[in-house]
Design a protein around this motif. Structure first.
Motif, PDB file in Angstrom:
ATOM      1  N   GLY A   1       0.788  -1.229   0.000  1.00 37.68           N
ATOM      2  CA  GLY A   1       0.000   0.000   0.000  1.00 37.68           C
ATOM      3  C   GLY A   1       0.817   1.273   0.000  1.00 37.68           C
ATOM      4  O   GLY A   1       0.258   2.355   0.209  1.00 37.68           O
ATOM      5  N   VAL A   2       2.121   1.180  -0.213  1.00 34.46           N
ATOM      6  CA  VAL A   2       2.976   2.359  -0.225  1.00 34.46           C
ATOM      7  C   VAL A   2       2.877   3.033  -1.589  1.00 34.46           C
ATOM      8  O   VAL A   2       3.057   2.394  -2.630  1.00 34.46           O
ATOM      9  CB  VAL A   2       4.443   1.983   0.087  1.00 34.46           C
ATOM     10  N   LEU A   3       2.624   4.364  -1.558  1.00 30.14           N
ATOM     11  CA  LEU A   3       2.475   5.126  -2.791  1.00 30.14           C
ATOM     12  C   LEU A   3       3.383   6.341  -2.748  1.00 30.14           C
ATOM     13  O   LEU A   3       3.765   6.808  -1.671  1.00 30.14           O
ATOM     14  CB  LEU A   3       1.013   5.569  -2.969  1.00 30.14           C
ATOM     15  N   PRO A   4       3.760   6.890  -3.906  1.00 23.32           N
ATOM     16  CA  PRO A   4       4.584   8.098  -3.920  1.00 23.32           C
ATOM     17  C   PRO A   4       3.884   9.252  -3.207  1.00 23.32           C
ATOM     18  O   PRO A   4       2.665   9.413  -3.282  1.00 23.32           O
ATOM     19  CB  PRO A   4       4.769   8.385  -5.416  1.00 23.32           C
ATOM     20  N   GLY A   5       4.673  10.069  -2.521  1.00 22.73           N
ATOM     21  CA  GLY A   5       4.136  11.212  -1.809  1.00 22.73           C
ATOM     22  C   GLY A   5       3.796  10.955  -0.355  1.00 22.73           C
ATOM     23  O   GLY A   5       3.506  11.894   0.380  1.00 22.73           O
ATOM     24  N   MET A   6       3.831   9.698   0.089  1.00 19.47           N
ATOM     25  CA  MET A   6       3.509   9.399   1.484  1.00 19.47           C
ATOM     26  C   MET A   6       4.676   9.783   2.394  1.00 19.47           C
ATOM     27  O   MET A   6       5.835   9.535   2.054  1.00 19.47           O
ATOM     28  CB  MET A   6       3.186   7.917   1.649  1.00 19.47           C
ATOM     29  N   PRO A   7       4.388  10.387   3.541  1.00 22.03           N
ATOM     30  CA  PRO A   7       5.459  10.740   4.475  1.00 22.03           C
ATOM     31  C   PRO A   7       6.007   9.499   5.184  1.00 22.03           C
ATOM     32  O   PRO A   7       5.282   8.533   5.436  1.00 22.03           O
ATOM     33  CB  PRO A   7       4.777  11.691   5.467  1.00 22.03           C
ATOM     34  N   VAL A   8       7.294   9.558   5.492  1.00 28.48           N
ATOM     35  CA  VAL A   8       7.985   8.474   6.193  1.00 28.48           C
ATOM     36  C   VAL A   8       8.590   9.072   7.463  1.00 28.48           C
ATOM     37  O   VAL A   8       9.285  10.092   7.410  1.00 28.48           O
ATOM     38  CB  VAL A   8       9.096   7.850   5.316  1.00 28.48           C
ATOM     39  N   ARG A   9       8.325   8.441   8.600  1.00 26.27           N
ATOM     40  CA  ARG A   9       8.834   8.937   9.871  1.00 26.27           C
ATOM     41  C   ARG A   9       9.360   7.786  10.712  1.00 26.27           C
ATOM     42  O   ARG A   9       9.000   6.636  10.509  1.00 26.27           O
ATOM     43  CB  ARG A   9       7.740   9.680  10.646  1.00 26.27           C
ATOM     44  N   GLY A  10      10.262   8.114  11.637  1.00 26.34           N
ATOM     45  CA  GLY A  10      10.792   7.137  12.562  1.00 26.34           C
ATOM     46  C   GLY A  10      10.497   7.534  13.991  1.00 26.34           C
ATOM     47  O   GLY A  10       9.815   8.541  14.240  1.00 26.34           O
ATOM     48  N   PRO A  11      11.006   6.790  14.949  1.00 25.89           N
ATOM     49  CA  PRO A  11      10.747   7.138  16.354  1.00 25.89           C
ATOM     50  C   PRO A  11      11.366   8.460  16.765  1.00 25.89           C
ATOM     51  O   PRO A  11      10.929   9.070  17.746  1.00 25.89           O
ATOM     52  CB  PRO A  11      11.369   5.962  17.125  1.00 25.89           C
ATOM     53  N   ASP A  12      12.384   8.951  16.010  1.00 24.15           N
ATOM     54  CA  ASP A  12      13.042  10.213  16.367  1.00 24.15           C
ATOM     55  C   ASP A  12      12.408  11.420  15.704  1.00 24.15           C
ATOM     56  O   ASP A  12      12.537  12.535  16.218  1.00 24.15           O
ATOM     57  CB  ASP A  12      14.521  10.166  15.998  1.00 24.15           C
ATOM     58  N   GLY A  13      11.775  11.223  14.576  1.00 26.73           N
ATOM     59  CA  GLY A  13      11.185  12.350  13.873  1.00 26.73           C
ATOM     60  C   GLY A  13      10.966  12.030  12.408  1.00 26.73           C
ATOM     61  O   GLY A  13      11.019  10.863  11.974  1.00 26.73           O
ATOM     62  N   LEU A  14      10.747  13.079  11.635  1.00 26.79           N
ATOM     63  CA  LEU A  14      10.451  12.927  10.217  1.00 26.79           C
ATOM     64  C   LEU A  14      11.700  12.506   9.455  1.00 26.79           C
ATOM     65  O   LEU A  14      12.782  13.031   9.681  1.00 26.79           O
ATOM     66  CB  LEU A  14       9.908  14.240   9.661  1.00 26.79           C
ATOM     67  N   ILE A  15      11.529  11.549   8.537  1.00 25.38           N
ATOM     68  CA  ILE A  15      12.637  11.051   7.723  1.00 25.38           C
ATOM     69  C   ILE A  15      12.582  11.624   6.315  1.00 25.38           C
ATOM     70  O   ILE A  15      13.605  12.020   5.758  1.00 25.38           O
ATOM     71  CB  ILE A  15      12.626   9.510   7.678  1.00 25.38           C
ATOM     72  N   GLY A  16      11.409  11.663   5.726  1.00 24.31           N
ATOM     73  CA  GLY A  16      11.268  12.170   4.362  1.00 24.31           C
ATOM     74  C   GLY A  16       9.937  11.740   3.782  1.00 24.31           C
ATOM     75  O   GLY A  16       8.955  11.553   4.508  1.00 24.31           O
TER      76      GLY A  16
END
Length: 295
Positions: free
Chosen positions: A156-171
């Motif tokens: 279900g991953v599509l272009p434009g979706m935000p990616v984050r980790g436990p520390d903060g935003l990744i990209g």
């Protein structure tokens, strides 16, 4: 030739002096022994005092000889103990190296567990989670900054979706495949994220520099001052990134544009969460065909 049986001293003065000295010592010893015997019989206190005086004179010599004897006798034990200690040190060093490897492995496992627990907690309280996956690689040393996610369209991953980790935003997701996705990191020169300062809500833009850092640029007016330690989170403007995600911390004092360090450090990327866009784009509307038009 058979030895002669003649025991006379002959004309050798050395032999004569030797025999004479032997007789003198024998007579002197006998006299001294007789005197000591008489003294011990008729005057025991005096004999005891004399005996202790002689013992006081001979004790240092006896002590030195005993110490030397013990030292010489201890040499084999010292040598054997040295080799035993050397072998024991070798064994202990081996155990230390093995324990160090186990300790490093335990620390790595504990670190991964902490990040996974934080990620699970984040996933449980975050709405719109698409998938939690592993970031298998990143490019922290090149001019362009990307990461590879081991989840794609099948998850279900599509272009434009935000990616984050436990520390903060990744990209954000840039490209997707069946089981992989390419993530554009915050530090990439093509990355732009609308942010706001936590202490007063000042709007700004976090733009990638290509060197692992980002530039925080003011969008309101000139002469905006930044302080070291100022925290910036996503503002939600633009509809891609949800508001309130930690983005960067200011490194230096400045105005208008300053450098900042992202909360999510590329060197520590392991697991990440892919979320739906904050305001997803509406589906494309098919043009309305006029009545009577051929299908």
């Amino acid at each position: 030739m058979a030895p002669t049986r003649d025991r006379r001293t002959g004309f050798s003065r050395r032999r004569q002096y030797g025999v004479f000295l032997g007789y003198v010592l024998a007579v002197a010893g006998a006299v001294v022994g007789a005197a000591l015997l008489a003294l011990s019989t008729f005057n025991p206190p005096a004999f005891s005092a004399l005996r202790m005086a002689l013992a006081g004179l001979t004790t240092p010599v006896s002590t030195g000889l005993a110490t030397a004897t013990r030292g010489i006798g201890a040499v084999p034990d010292i040598v054997s103990h040295y080799f035993f200690v050397e072998q024991e040190n070798r064994v202990l060093r081996g155990e230390r190296d093995r324990n160090r490897a186990l300790l490093l492995r335990a620390r790595t496992i504990a670190y991964d567990n902490r990040r996974l627990r934080a990620l699970l907690t984040l996933r449980d309280r975050t709405e719109g989670v698409v998938v939690a996956a592993r970031l298998v690689s990143s490019t922290p040393q090149s001019g362009r900054r990307f990461a590879l996610l081991n989840a794609g369209r099948w998850s279900g991953v599509l272009p434009g979706m935000p990616v984050r980790g436990p520390d903060g935003l990744i990209g954000r997701v840039l490209e997707t495949g069946p089981n992989a996705a390419r993530v554009l990191l915050l530090s990439d020169p093509e990355s732009i994220v609308p942010v706001r300062r936590t202490r007063d809500g000042l709007p700004a833009i976090a733009a990638g520099r290509g060197d692992g850092l980002v530039d925080i640029r003011s969008v309101e007016s000139t002469n905006v001052h930044f302080q070291p330690g100022d925290l910036f989170v996503s503002s939600g403007v633009g509809g891609i990134y949800p508001p309130g995600i930690p983005v960067a911390r200011i490194l230096e004092r400045g105005s208008d544009t300053v450098r900042a360090h992202t909360f999510a450090v590329p060197d520590t990327f392991d697991f990440a969460i892919v979320e739906r866009a904050f305001l997803p784009l509406p589906p494309p509307v098919s043009p309305i065909k006029p009545a009577g038009a051929p299908k």
